[in-house]
Design a protein around this motif. Sequence first.
Motif, PDB file in Angstrom:
ATOM      1  N   HIS A   2       0.826  -1.200   0.000  1.00  0.00           N
ATOM      2  CA  HIS A   2       0.000   0.000   0.000  1.00  0.00           C
ATOM      3  C   HIS A   2       0.867   1.260   0.000  1.00  0.00           C
ATOM      4  O   HIS A   2       1.931   1.293   0.624  1.00  0.00           O
ATOM      5  CB  HIS A   2      -0.899   0.023   1.238  1.00  0.00           C
ATOM      6  CG  HIS A   2      -1.977  -1.009   1.208  1.00  0.00           C
ATOM      7  ND1 HIS A   2      -3.056  -0.927   0.363  1.00  0.00           N
ATOM      8  CD2 HIS A   2      -2.131  -2.160   1.924  1.00  0.00           C
ATOM      9  CE1 HIS A   2      -3.843  -1.977   0.558  1.00  0.00           C
ATOM     10  NE2 HIS A   2      -3.306  -2.736   1.489  1.00  0.00           N
ATOM     11  N   PRO A   3       0.416   2.323  -0.692  1.00  0.00           N
ATOM     12  CA  PRO A   3       1.098   3.618  -0.566  1.00  0.00           C
ATOM     13  C   PRO A   3       1.156   4.032   0.892  1.00  0.00           C
ATOM     14  O   PRO A   3       0.232   3.787   1.671  1.00  0.00           O
ATOM     15  CB  PRO A   3       0.208   4.547  -1.391  1.00  0.00           C
ATOM     16  CG  PRO A   3      -0.480   3.654  -2.376  1.00  0.00           C
ATOM     17  CD  PRO A   3      -0.708   2.370  -1.649  1.00  0.00           C
ATOM     18  N   LYS A   4       2.269   4.708   1.289  1.00  0.00           N
ATOM     19  CA  LYS A   4       2.505   5.030   2.694  1.00  0.00           C
ATOM     20  C   LYS A   4       1.815   6.308   3.146  1.00  0.00           C
ATOM     21  O   LYS A   4       1.735   6.575   4.345  1.00  0.00           O
ATOM     22  CB  LYS A   4       4.005   5.121   2.953  1.00  0.00           C
ATOM     23  CG  LYS A   4       4.732   3.802   2.723  1.00  0.00           C
ATOM     24  CD  LYS A   4       6.226   3.962   2.925  1.00  0.00           C
ATOM     25  CE  LYS A   4       6.965   2.650   2.649  1.00  0.00           C
ATOM     26  NZ  LYS A   4       8.430   2.809   2.799  1.00  0.00           N
ATOM     27  N   ALA A  12       0.327   7.126  -7.317  1.00  0.00           N
ATOM     28  CA  ALA A  12       0.053   5.780  -7.837  1.00  0.00           C
ATOM     29  C   ALA A  12      -1.297   5.719  -8.546  1.00  0.00           C
ATOM     30  O   ALA A  12      -1.456   5.034  -9.561  1.00  0.00           O
ATOM     31  CB  ALA A  12       0.098   4.766  -6.692  1.00  0.00           C
ATOM     32  N   LEU A  13      -2.275   6.455  -8.009  1.00  0.00           N
ATOM     33  CA  LEU A  13      -3.594   6.460  -8.631  1.00  0.00           C
ATOM     34  C   LEU A  13      -3.538   7.105 -10.010  1.00  0.00           C
ATOM     35  O   LEU A  13      -4.156   6.596 -10.966  1.00  0.00           O
ATOM     36  CB  LEU A  13      -4.586   7.212  -7.742  1.00  0.00           C
ATOM     37  CG  LEU A  13      -5.979   7.456  -8.324  1.00  0.00           C
ATOM     38  CD1 LEU A  13      -6.650   6.132  -8.701  1.00  0.00           C
ATOM     39  CD2 LEU A  13      -6.845   8.239  -7.346  1.00  0.00           C
ATOM     40  N   LYS A  14      -2.804   8.208 -10.132  1.00  0.00           N
ATOM     41  CA  LYS A  14      -2.670   8.846 -11.446  1.00  0.00           C
ATOM     42  C   LYS A  14      -2.057   7.879 -12.445  1.00  0.00           C
ATOM     43  O   LYS A  14      -2.473   7.820 -13.618  1.00  0.00           O
ATOM     44  CB  LYS A  14      -1.829  10.109 -11.322  1.00  0.00           C
ATOM     45  CG  LYS A  14      -2.538  11.244 -10.602  1.00  0.00           C
ATOM     46  CD  LYS A  14      -1.625  12.443 -10.397  1.00  0.00           C
ATOM     47  CE  LYS A  14      -2.338  13.536  -9.605  1.00  0.00           C
ATOM     48  NZ  LYS A  14      -1.432  14.692  -9.337  1.00  0.00           N
ATOM     49  N   PHE A 101     -12.451   3.773  -1.062  1.00  0.00           N
ATOM     50  CA  PHE A 101     -12.307   4.311   0.293  1.00  0.00           C
ATOM     51  C   PHE A 101     -11.209   3.569   1.032  1.00  0.00           C
ATOM     52  O   PHE A 101     -10.435   4.176   1.781  1.00  0.00           O
ATOM     53  CB  PHE A 101     -13.624   4.198   1.060  1.00  0.00           C
ATOM     54  CG  PHE A 101     -13.523   4.682   2.474  1.00  0.00           C
ATOM     55  CD1 PHE A 101     -13.719   6.019   2.781  1.00  0.00           C
ATOM     56  CD2 PHE A 101     -13.203   3.803   3.511  1.00  0.00           C
ATOM     57  CE1 PHE A 101     -13.586   6.490   4.093  1.00  0.00           C
ATOM     58  CE2 PHE A 101     -13.075   4.258   4.823  1.00  0.00           C
ATOM     59  CZ  PHE A 101     -13.271   5.607   5.108  1.00  0.00           C
ATOM     60  N   GLU A 102     -11.136   2.257   0.846  1.00  0.00           N
ATOM     61  CA  GLU A 102     -10.117   1.458   1.536  1.00  0.00           C
ATOM     62  C   GLU A 102      -8.715   1.972   1.232  1.00  0.00           C
ATOM     63  O   GLU A 102      -7.889   2.155   2.135  1.00  0.00           O
ATOM     64  CB  GLU A 102     -10.235  -0.010   1.140  1.00  0.00           C
ATOM     65  CG  GLU A 102      -9.211  -0.902   1.813  1.00  0.00           C
ATOM     66  CD  GLU A 102      -9.410  -2.378   1.510  1.00  0.00           C
ATOM     67  OE1 GLU A 102      -8.508  -3.176   1.837  1.00  0.00           O
ATOM     68  OE2 GLU A 102     -10.468  -2.742   0.952  1.00  0.00           O
ATOM     69  N   ALA A 103      -8.423   2.217  -0.045  1.00  0.00           N
ATOM     70  CA  ALA A 103      -7.098   2.718  -0.420  1.00  0.00           C
ATOM     71  C   ALA A 103      -6.845   4.094   0.186  1.00  0.00           C
ATOM     72  O   ALA A 103      -5.747   4.379   0.694  1.00  0.00           O
ATOM     73  CB  ALA A 103      -6.981   2.769  -1.936  1.00  0.00           C
ATOM     74  N   GLN A 108      -3.639   6.987   4.637  1.00  0.00           N
ATOM     75  CA  GLN A 108      -3.532   8.018   5.672  1.00  0.00           C
ATOM     76  C   GLN A 108      -3.330   7.457   7.071  1.00  0.00           C
ATOM     77  O   GLN A 108      -2.644   8.068   7.897  1.00  0.00           O
ATOM     78  CB  GLN A 108      -4.801   8.875   5.654  1.00  0.00           C
ATOM     79  CG  GLN A 108      -4.980   9.633   4.342  1.00  0.00           C
ATOM     80  CD  GLN A 108      -6.311  10.359   4.308  1.00  0.00           C
ATOM     81  OE1 GLN A 108      -6.402  11.525   4.671  1.00  0.00           O
ATOM     82  NE2 GLN A 108      -7.345   9.654   3.887  1.00  0.00           N
ATOM     83  N   TYR A 109      -3.934   6.295   7.334  1.00  0.00           N
ATOM     84  CA  TYR A 109      -3.937   5.798   8.712  1.00  0.00           C
ATOM     85  C   TYR A 109      -3.255   4.438   8.869  1.00  0.00           C
ATOM     86  O   TYR A 109      -3.053   3.988   9.996  1.00  0.00           O
ATOM     87  CB  TYR A 109      -5.380   5.710   9.226  1.00  0.00           C
ATOM     88  CG  TYR A 109      -6.120   7.012   9.101  1.00  0.00           C
ATOM     89  CD1 TYR A 109      -5.851   8.089   9.947  1.00  0.00           C
ATOM     90  CD2 TYR A 109      -7.076   7.190   8.104  1.00  0.00           C
ATOM     91  CE1 TYR A 109      -6.529   9.297   9.820  1.00  0.00           C
ATOM     92  CE2 TYR A 109      -7.758   8.390   7.971  1.00  0.00           C
ATOM     93  CZ  TYR A 109      -7.480   9.445   8.820  1.00  0.00           C
ATOM     94  OH  TYR A 109      -8.139  10.633   8.683  1.00  0.00           O
TER      95      TYR A 109
END
Length: 468
Positions: A2-4, A12-14, A101-103, A108-109
């Motif tokens: 996952h992105p940090k 990564a989304l772009k 939403f999960e990503a 963030q958390y």
Amino acid sequence: MHPKNLVELEHALKRQLTMINYPPHAWRPQNPVYDVIIVGAGMAGLAAGFALMKLGITNFYVLDENPPGYEGPWLTFARNKILRSHKELMGPALGVPLLTFEAWYIAQYGEQEWNKLYKIPTPQWMEYLRWFQQMLHLPVANNTRLLAIHPLDNLLRLDLTDQNQLFQLETKKLILATGRSGFGGFSIPAFVEGLPKSLYAHTCERMDFKALRGKQIGIVGAGASAWDAAGEALEEGAERVEILIRRDTIPNSNKVASLSYPGFEHGFYRLSDQERWDLIQIAKQNGAPPPHEALERVKPFSNFQFRHGIQFKSAQEEAGKVVLSTAQGRFRFDFLILGTGFEIDGWKQPELRPLMDQILLWGDRPVAAKEKDSKLCRFPYLDDHFEFQEKHLGSAPFLNHIYCFNFAATLSQGWLSSDIPGISVGASRLAEKIAEDLFKKDWPTYFRLFQTFAKPEFEEKNFPFFDS
């Protein structure tokens, strides 16, 4: 992996969007008239906009009557602290993993916090939808209300207001992503007729719950919004809160929750009229129970009471109080809250009222012949991709360019236009039909472009064998 953080996720989304060719190259001819106007920038409107962009339809605008950040119910009348839906659902992401939403939450958390999260906090869902809109560059005009729809030759002219002035836009297609109140507004029971508006409010209106401190509050209805209002009033210090309902009990099982699977989402609209009618009728009769979290919310308060089997007669003002007359006696409150849901009645929707004589309803279909008093008769009978249909064939062809992408689509399409589980399926089905229609309508242009296309793949002079 996952992105940090959110910056890494957005990068990564772009890249992920580029890999699915989002948005595709522009294939629509340049035109000052909008291809599509979407009314409503809540979850459904944003999902519809994303689905259009994925198909290369970029000449559209999303309009919303609320200020930025307050589109949809999430920060206005959704008083539930957490969403009812499970956190793992894809929602409006249309199959793009890093747009879920999960990503967004994990970036963030962290994954450990995600695993501990029970359900999505309502304010965080709104934060996510704002991010969703920004990442996809969906064009939204806020504080803009649709007043009227005028059919032209092959266009729709919309009367709009942005609070300061009236103006008009023309569009080829119109999507009504107007939520649960988009086909009739709030349901206000007849027994409150004559009661001063200062003494009652619907749960879907904005209320100052702090002003209810020390007061005695009556709530009519046993759906989720009624229980959420009770919890809010109790937490803000109301002296007494009572929920009163007509039913002898509240339902304990949410049958609709069993329908969140691909077969239903892709197949329900292909069932016969009778099969669809029967399922929705059972769902309506059974009702939806309030989430157990809403019941837990009021449980600690000894000044809360639940009354069932109440037959309401009237409500009057007496000495600045609400006196509710019922077959079980009189109840006296300082303020009355109506958790009575929404109407399905296009005649009560101002922008649709002039068109209702021409819109085909379920009550016009043979399946309703013996059930003309059923409220299901008021639902619009939609085509396969959420389009309104004509009551009399050939009398109002413009209706096929207006898409009912709100709760009123449920009887025709299932829960694909107002609920989180099926919104991606609904938005994709809607956009695919619009792309098909726009292509067919402008086929002469595309055929001419095909005929004149002459981009060379190579230069003949570079290949000597062509000279032989």
